[in-house]
Design a protein around this motif. Structure first.
Motif, PDB file in Angstrom:
ATOM      1  N   ARG A   1       0.840  -1.202   0.000  1.00 37.97           N
ATOM      2  CA  ARG A   1       0.000   0.000   0.000  1.00 37.97           C
ATOM      3  C   ARG A   1       0.878   1.255   0.000  1.00 37.97           C
ATOM      4  O   ARG A   1       0.648   2.204  -0.752  1.00 37.97           O
ATOM      5  CB  ARG A   1      -0.913  -0.002   1.230  1.00 37.97           C
ATOM      6  N   GLU A   2       1.879   1.240   0.859  1.00 40.26           N
ATOM      7  CA  GLU A   2       2.781   2.386   0.956  1.00 40.26           C
ATOM      8  C   GLU A   2       3.588   2.570  -0.327  1.00 40.26           C
ATOM      9  O   GLU A   2       3.753   3.697  -0.811  1.00 40.26           O
ATOM     10  CB  GLU A   2       3.717   2.187   2.152  1.00 40.26           C
ATOM     11  N   ALA A   3       4.088   1.467  -0.904  1.00 40.17           N
ATOM     12  CA  ALA A   3       4.879   1.541  -2.138  1.00 40.17           C
ATOM     13  C   ALA A   3       4.056   2.083  -3.302  1.00 40.17           C
ATOM     14  O   ALA A   3       4.578   2.808  -4.152  1.00 40.17           O
ATOM     15  CB  ALA A   3       5.435   0.158  -2.479  1.00 40.17           C
ATOM     16  N   LEU A   4       2.766   1.741  -3.335  1.00 43.54           N
ATOM     17  CA  LEU A   4       1.890   2.211  -4.415  1.00 43.54           C
ATOM     18  C   LEU A   4       1.265   3.580  -4.096  1.00 43.54           C
ATOM     19  O   LEU A   4       0.448   4.079  -4.857  1.00 43.54           O
ATOM     20  CB  LEU A   4       0.787   1.177  -4.681  1.00 43.54           C
ATOM     21  N   ARG A   5       1.640   4.141  -2.949  1.00 35.99           N
ATOM     22  CA  ARG A   5       1.184   5.466  -2.511  1.00 35.99           C
ATOM     23  C   ARG A   5      -0.334   5.567  -2.319  1.00 35.99           C
ATOM     24  O   ARG A   5      -0.938   6.585  -2.634  1.00 35.99           O
ATOM     25  CB  ARG A   5       1.683   6.545  -3.457  1.00 35.99           C
ATOM     26  N   PHE A   6      -0.908   4.514  -1.782  1.00 39.72           N
ATOM     27  CA  PHE A   6      -2.319   4.563  -1.379  1.00 39.72           C
ATOM     28  C   PHE A   6      -2.359   5.086   0.050  1.00 39.72           C
ATOM     29  O   PHE A   6      -1.431   4.844   0.825  1.00 39.72           O
ATOM     30  CB  PHE A   6      -2.950   3.163  -1.430  1.00 39.72           C
ATOM     31  N   PRO A   7      -3.407   5.811   0.421  1.00 42.71           N
ATOM     32  CA  PRO A   7      -3.479   6.318   1.797  1.00 42.71           C
ATOM     33  C   PRO A   7      -3.576   5.152   2.790  1.00 42.71           C
ATOM     34  O   PRO A   7      -4.064   4.071   2.435  1.00 42.71           O
ATOM     35  CB  PRO A   7      -4.763   7.151   1.810  1.00 42.71           C
ATOM     36  N   PRO A   8      -3.121   5.375   4.020  1.00 36.77           N
ATOM     37  CA  PRO A   8      -3.208   4.310   5.030  1.00 36.77           C
ATOM     38  C   PRO A   8      -4.657   3.872   5.236  1.00 36.77           C
ATOM     39  O   PRO A   8      -5.582   4.682   5.111  1.00 36.77           O
ATOM     40  CB  PRO A   8      -2.673   4.957   6.306  1.00 36.77           C
ATOM     41  N   ALA A   9      -4.816   2.593   5.545  1.00 34.20           N
ATOM     42  CA  ALA A   9      -6.164   2.061   5.776  1.00 34.20           C
ATOM     43  C   ALA A   9      -6.716   2.633   7.065  1.00 34.20           C
ATOM     44  O   ALA A   9      -5.980   2.849   8.033  1.00 34.20           O
ATOM     45  CB  ALA A   9      -6.120   0.542   5.858  1.00 34.20           C
ATOM     46  N   ARG A  10      -8.020   2.908   7.082  1.00 27.92           N
ATOM     47  CA  ARG A  10      -8.665   3.362   8.320  1.00 27.92           C
ATOM     48  C   ARG A  10      -8.789   2.185   9.261  1.00 27.92           C
ATOM     49  O   ARG A  10      -9.150   1.082   8.842  1.00 27.92           O
ATOM     50  CB  ARG A  10     -10.052   3.919   8.029  1.00 27.92           C
ATOM     51  N   LEU A  11      -8.525   2.433  10.513  1.00 21.46           N
ATOM     52  CA  LEU A  11      -8.650   1.376  11.518  1.00 21.46           C
ATOM     53  C   LEU A  11     -10.048   1.401  12.094  1.00 21.46           C
ATOM     54  O   LEU A  11     -10.525   2.454  12.524  1.00 21.46           O
ATOM     55  CB  LEU A  11      -7.616   1.560  12.624  1.00 21.46           C
ATOM     56  N   GLY A  12     -10.708   0.293  12.113  1.00 21.64           N
ATOM     57  CA  GLY A  12     -12.036   0.185  12.707  1.00 21.64           C
ATOM     58  C   GLY A  12     -13.108   0.819  11.842  1.00 21.64           C
ATOM     59  O   GLY A  12     -12.824   1.447  10.824  1.00 21.64           O
ATOM     60  N   PRO A  13     -14.345   0.659  12.249  1.00 24.36           N
ATOM     61  CA  PRO A  13     -15.447   1.232  11.483  1.00 24.36           C
ATOM     62  C   PRO A  13     -15.497   2.749  11.650  1.00 24.36           C
ATOM     63  O   PRO A  13     -15.060   3.298  12.656  1.00 24.36           O
ATOM     64  CB  PRO A  13     -16.690   0.576  12.094  1.00 24.36           C
ATOM     65  N   ALA A  14     -16.030   3.414  10.647  1.00 22.43           N
ATOM     66  CA  ALA A  14     -16.176   4.864  10.731  1.00 22.43           C
ATOM     67  C   ALA A  14     -17.207   5.208  11.803  1.00 22.43           C
ATOM     68  O   ALA A  14     -18.214   4.523  11.950  1.00 22.43           O
ATOM     69  CB  ALA A  14     -16.620   5.413   9.382  1.00 22.43           C
ATOM     70  N   VAL A  15     -16.940   6.246  12.566  1.00 26.28           N
ATOM     71  CA  VAL A  15     -17.846   6.660  13.631  1.00 26.28           C
ATOM     72  C   VAL A  15     -18.904   7.587  13.042  1.00 26.28           C
ATOM     73  O   VAL A  15     -18.584   8.564  12.382  1.00 26.28           O
ATOM     74  CB  VAL A  15     -17.077   7.371  14.767  1.00 26.28           C
ATOM     75  N   GLU A  16     -20.153   7.252  13.290  1.00 28.41           N
ATOM     76  CA  GLU A  16     -21.258   8.063  12.793  1.00 28.41           C
ATOM     77  C   GLU A  16     -21.313   9.383  13.563  1.00 28.41           C
ATOM     78  O   GLU A  16     -21.200   9.388  14.787  1.00 28.41           O
ATOM     79  CB  GLU A  16     -22.558   7.278  12.996  1.00 28.41           C
ATOM     80  N   PRO A  17     -21.472  10.516  12.872  1.00 21.53           N
ATOM     81  CA  PRO A  17     -21.533  11.801  13.585  1.00 21.53           C
ATOM     82  C   PRO A  17     -22.671  11.829  14.610  1.00 21.53           C
ATOM     83  O   PRO A  17     -23.736  11.248  14.398  1.00 21.53           O
ATOM     84  CB  PRO A  17     -21.798  12.819  12.469  1.00 21.53           C
ATOM     85  N   LEU A  18     -22.440  12.534  15.714  1.00 26.66           N
ATOM     86  CA  LEU A  18     -23.437  12.612  16.785  1.00 26.66           C
ATOM     87  C   LEU A  18     -24.751  13.205  16.314  1.00 26.66           C
ATOM     88  O   LEU A  18     -25.821  12.774  16.733  1.00 26.66           O
ATOM     89  CB  LEU A  18     -22.892  13.442  17.949  1.00 26.66           C
ATOM     90  N   THR A  19     -24.686  14.210  15.447  1.00 29.46           N
ATOM     91  CA  THR A  19     -25.926  14.841  14.984  1.00 29.46           C
ATOM     92  C   THR A  19     -26.784  13.858  14.205  1.00 29.46           C
ATOM     93  O   THR A  19     -28.006  13.861  14.344  1.00 29.46           O
ATOM     94  CB  THR A  19     -25.638  16.084  14.123  1.00 29.46           C
TER      95      THR A  19
END
Length: 155
Positions: A40-58
């Motif tokens: 991933r780093e060699a191909l210059r892709f952004p780092p993977a997100r860890l865990g599920p995305a947190v839904e906004p409080l609103t």
């Protein structure tokens, strides 16, 4: 000892583009996640997100409320044992629905306990919430307005 299958770049690039985590790609291609992270780093892709995305409080707040006649909002989401409406945010952070509503309306963190300033104690509408500062201000303003009205010859 059995040789583990190797992957080709043609196999990994679509999975990286799809936004899969290093662990998930590793499971699919039979490689360790650190190997995938290096590619991933060699191909210059952004780092993977860890865990599920947190839904906004609103968004959570709106999902757990029901509009009631008169501009009021009724809480239909989770509650504590004491029946206080709550929202979980992140890993272990719990906020009351009133705190979230107050912050949505005023754009600042409430000071002290947030209570309904509405005639309905169950209402969680953002415009109907007051913190300790708001309640103190209301208590001080009422006598001042009465005194000013008396000086000006009002009723």
């Amino acid at each position: 000892m059995t040789a583990r299958p190797t992957f080709r770049m043609d196999d990994i690039v679509p999975l990286l583009q799809a936004g899969l985590s290093d662990s998930e790609i590793g499971r699919r291609l039979f490689h360790h996640r650190t190997s995938i992270a290096l590619v991933r780093e060699a191909l210059r892709f952004p780092p993977a997100r860890l865990g599920p995305a947190v839904e906004p409080l609103t968004v959570k707040f709106v999902r757990h409320t029901k509009s009631v006649e008169g501009g009021h909002l009724q809480w239909v989401g989770p509650r504590t044992q004491d029946l206080v409406p709550v929202l979980s945010h992140g890993t272990a952070r719990r906020l009351t629905a009133r705190q979230v509503a107050y912050r949505m309306e005023r754009g600042r963190k409430p000071s002290g306990i947030v209570k309904s300033a509405c005639v309905h104690s169950w209402c969680v509408a953002p415009a109907h919430q007051a913190d300790e500062v708001d309640r103190d201000r209301e208590r001080c303003q009422a006598p001042q307005l009465d005194a000013a009205s008396a000086l000006l010859g009002g009723p």
